[in-house]
Scaffold this motif. Structure first.
Motif, PDB file in Angstrom:
ATOM      1  N   GLY A 179       0.828  -1.178   0.000  1.00  0.00           N
ATOM      2  CA  GLY A 179       0.000   0.000   0.000  1.00  0.00           C
ATOM      3  C   GLY A 179       0.867   1.234   0.000  1.00  0.00           C
ATOM      4  O   GLY A 179       2.044   1.217   0.315  1.00  0.00           O
ATOM      5  N   ALA A 180       0.291   2.354  -0.317  1.00  0.00           N
ATOM      6  CA  ALA A 180       1.052   3.585  -0.372  1.00  0.00           C
ATOM      7  C   ALA A 180       1.608   3.932   0.981  1.00  0.00           C
ATOM      8  O   ALA A 180       0.949   3.827   1.997  1.00  0.00           O
ATOM      9  N   GLY A 181       2.875   4.360   0.976  1.00  0.00           N
ATOM     10  CA  GLY A 181       3.486   4.775   2.231  1.00  0.00           C
ATOM     11  C   GLY A 181       4.094   3.651   3.026  1.00  0.00           C
ATOM     12  O   GLY A 181       4.635   3.880   4.087  1.00  0.00           O
ATOM     13  N   TRP A 182       4.013   2.426   2.540  1.00  0.00           N
ATOM     14  CA  TRP A 182       4.566   1.291   3.272  1.00  0.00           C
ATOM     15  C   TRP A 182       5.962   1.009   2.768  1.00  0.00           C
ATOM     16  O   TRP A 182       6.183   0.963   1.555  1.00  0.00           O
ATOM     17  N   PRO A 183       6.934   0.783   3.631  1.00  0.00           N
ATOM     18  CA  PRO A 183       8.307   0.519   3.193  1.00  0.00           C
ATOM     19  C   PRO A 183       8.395  -0.825   2.507  1.00  0.00           C
ATOM     20  O   PRO A 183       7.652  -1.732   2.818  1.00  0.00           O
ATOM     21  N   ASP A 184       9.334  -0.963   1.541  1.00  0.00           N
ATOM     22  CA  ASP A 184       9.506  -2.276   0.959  1.00  0.00           C
ATOM     23  C   ASP A 184      10.361  -3.115   1.890  1.00  0.00           C
ATOM     24  O   ASP A 184      10.904  -2.634   2.872  1.00  0.00           O
ATOM     25  N   SER A 185      10.466  -4.420   1.590  1.00  0.00           N
ATOM     26  CA  SER A 185      11.097  -5.356   2.523  1.00  0.00           C
ATOM     27  C   SER A 185      12.556  -5.037   2.778  1.00  0.00           C
ATOM     28  O   SER A 185      13.117  -5.430   3.779  1.00  0.00           O
ATOM     29  N   LYS A 216      -5.011  -7.659   1.508  1.00  0.00           N
ATOM     30  CA  LYS A 216      -4.703  -7.211   0.156  1.00  0.00           C
ATOM     31  C   LYS A 216      -4.513  -5.700   0.088  1.00  0.00           C
ATOM     32  O   LYS A 216      -3.795  -5.191  -0.764  1.00  0.00           O
ATOM     33  N   ASP A 217      -5.182  -4.974   0.968  1.00  0.00           N
ATOM     34  CA  ASP A 217      -5.119  -3.511   0.960  1.00  0.00           C
ATOM     35  C   ASP A 217      -4.667  -3.031   2.333  1.00  0.00           C
ATOM     36  O   ASP A 217      -5.462  -2.915   3.257  1.00  0.00           O
ATOM     37  N   ASP A 218      -3.379  -2.758   2.461  1.00  0.00           N
ATOM     38  CA  ASP A 218      -2.820  -2.390   3.765  1.00  0.00           C
ATOM     39  C   ASP A 218      -3.375  -1.062   4.275  1.00  0.00           C
ATOM     40  O   ASP A 218      -3.655  -0.915   5.474  1.00  0.00           O
ATOM     41  N   ASP A 219      -3.525  -0.084   3.387  1.00  0.00           N
ATOM     42  CA  ASP A 219      -4.027   1.220   3.820  1.00  0.00           C
ATOM     43  C   ASP A 219      -5.456   1.110   4.337  1.00  0.00           C
ATOM     44  O   ASP A 219      -5.813   1.733   5.344  1.00  0.00           O
ATOM     45  N   ALA A 220      -6.274   0.317   3.663  1.00  0.00           N
ATOM     46  CA  ALA A 220      -7.659   0.131   4.108  1.00  0.00           C
ATOM     47  C   ALA A 220      -7.681  -0.564   5.462  1.00  0.00           C
ATOM     48  O   ALA A 220      -8.510  -0.240   6.329  1.00  0.00           O
TER      49      ALA A 220
END
Length: 225
Positions: free
Chosen positions: A1-7, A174-178
């Motif tokens: 989701g937007a704003g989430w860091p990659d691994s 599936k939708d981290d921001d939600a």
């Protein structure tokens, strides 16, 4: 989701969650029929004490019974404290709300954490102590790991080492921001994140980032009366 860091940056603290983020067996060792340890056969006619069964439990049997009773008490005590988690159950947005609904009537602490989050690891044993302190008032601690599959393996062993009990969950959505916004629109997704709910399932307070456990303790003392 937007704003989430990659691994690649999963170990950086104070950022949004990455894409990230038992059956309880009660065993009784007590004999089914304690009297079975005593002689129950027909009385003998001989007056000789050497040949006459005394009806007493042998010394070895008494030691075995004593050991079994102590072990049974320990098992019962462990069961009262709750069993350690045996697996991480995936939870999404819908599952989270069902989880809260299922625990209405209890004061619930939901702790979002991850193995790579140092403050999370520091706070977990303290949260376990608070749960134990207020257990008789119906306080429950629910843990939800924000680990990705590549770091998930260390989550369960850590929870067991920290003394956590009961079911443990891992965020899978599936939708981290939600997911984040459904829990708390004011939450950026930063870890650690602790959400406290009252007995009616209403959010009493959110603790985001490193938290003084004294503040959580004071809140629990107030809403768990």
């Amino acid at each position: 989701g937007a704003g989430w860091p990659d691994s690649r940056h999963a170990r950086v603290q104070g950022i949004r969650l990455h894409d990230q983020e038992g059956k309880k067996a009660i065993v009784s060792l007590r004999p089914r029929n304690i009297n079975a340890l005593s002689y129950s056969g027909p009385a003998r006619r001989t007056p000789s004490s050497a040949n006459r069964p005394s009806g007493r439990v042998s010394r070895a049997a008494r030691r075995g019974l004593h050991t079994a009773i102590i072990a049974g008490v320990l098992v019962t005590a462990a069961s009262a404290l709750g069993a350690p988690p045996e697996k991480l159950t995936p939870v999404d947005q819908a599952g989270y709300h069902k989880l809260l609904a299922a625990n209405k009537g209890a004061v619930v602490l939901v702790d979002f954490w991850a193995t790579w989050c140092v403050p999370c690891r520091t706070e977990m044993p303290e949260l376990v102590k608070l749960q134990q302190k207020y257990r008789d008032r119906g306080v429950k601690l629910i843990t939800i790991s924000a680990d990705e599959p590549e770091t998930e393996e260390g989550a369960l062993p850590f929870l067991k080492k920290a003394g956590a009990t009961g079911p443990a969950y891992i965020k899978r959505t599936k939708d981290d921001d939600a997911f984040i916004n459904a829990i708390d629109p004011k939450w950026s997704g930063a870890l650690p994140a602790l959400f406290v709910y009252d007995r009616q399932g209403r959010k009493a307070k959110a603790f985001i980032g490193e938290t003084e456990m004294a503040e959580v303790d004071a809140l629990l003392a107030k809403i768990s009366k």
